[in-house]
Write an enzyme that holds these catalytic residues in place. Sequence first.
Site, mmCIF file in Angstrom:
data_model
loop_
_atom_site.group_PDB
_atom_site.id
_atom_site.type_symbol
_atom_site.label_atom_id
_atom_site.label_comp_id
_atom_site.label_asym_id
_atom_site.label_seq_id
_atom_site.Cartn_x
_atom_site.Cartn_y
_atom_site.Cartn_z
ATOM 1 N N THR A 182 0.841 -1.197 0.000
ATOM 2 C CA THR A 182 0.000 0.000 0.000
ATOM 3 C C THR A 182 0.875 1.245 0.000
ATOM 4 O O THR A 182 1.864 1.318 0.741
ATOM 5 C CB THR A 182 -0.942 0.027 1.220
ATOM 6 O OG1 THR A 182 -1.816 -1.107 1.160
ATOM 7 C CG2 THR A 182 -1.786 1.295 1.238
ATOM 8 N N PHE A 216 1.203 5.249 0.762
ATOM 9 C CA PHE A 216 0.635 6.286 1.611
ATOM 10 C C PHE A 216 1.238 7.640 1.243
ATOM 11 O O PHE A 216 2.374 7.720 0.772
ATOM 12 C CB PHE A 216 0.944 6.012 3.091
ATOM 13 C CG PHE A 216 0.273 4.790 3.652
ATOM 14 C CD1 PHE A 216 -0.891 4.908 4.401
ATOM 15 C CD2 PHE A 216 0.803 3.531 3.451
ATOM 16 C CE1 PHE A 216 -1.518 3.785 4.921
ATOM 17 C CE2 PHE A 216 0.182 2.397 3.966
ATOM 18 C CZ PHE A 216 -0.979 2.530 4.712
#
Length: 277
Positions: free
Chosen positions: A172, A174
Amino acid sequence: MSQTIAFQGEPGAYSHQACIQTYPDATPLPCRTFEDAIDAVRSGAAHLAMLPVENSTFGRVADIHHLLPGSGLHIIAEAFVRVEIALLAVPGTPLSEIKQAMSHPMLLGQCRAFLGEHGITRITGADTAGSAREVAELGDRATAALASPLAGGIYGLDVLAKGIEDEGNNTTRFLVMSPKPDRARRGAAGMITSFVFEVRNIPAALYKAMGGFATNGVNMTKLESYMVGGSFTATQFYSDIEGHPEDANVARALEELDYFTSQVNILGVYPRDPRRD
């Protein structure tokens, strides 16, 4: 005095893990929603916000790109977190006793092979860390949670298995948001400039707007479109490019972009994370 960094979710969420990995000396501040995390920075309750924007398996995170332009905050860094999924259970429970696992639908979908192999039924939970907390409170040896190993430590659960996700490279991305921009050149891997824009209502406007990046040798790593105000004709684009606005070729490309757009808003200029590769 240490910094405070806001994130959406409960303690033990992957956003919490991103905060710890990126700013180990900062104090993480859990928030109920993305909007709450942004508001925490705007109000001064937090110095920074850690917001997920995309996942290598499931794509972009819904709503985030709509929130960024109006947030009043600026991107100052990016961070990448490897999503390692663990099966968490009440202490002393063997894997053979687990009949069902609770988590966010996204994580449940990422562990189909492991859950199927062990005959474990999926239960939808509000989120990953929240599911771990609920399993700890429930105390049912037959019910486990799918969450980060960090969540297991926070809620006192045993890690029965980890790294059980179907995709071994699940990551992921960010963005770190600050109330003040930082355009200082930093980092060893170059800079990234992120911006949103709306094209003018003229034929081939997007094609012409993008042409400046190609002719000036600017590498565009992301281009995504979003409807504005519920209209099918008004479209906003989000883009990441490699380079700094003060680089000669980037400055020329942005100048051409400005000619074919009705609005350009630079969201941040920040160091390129080598983990992009």
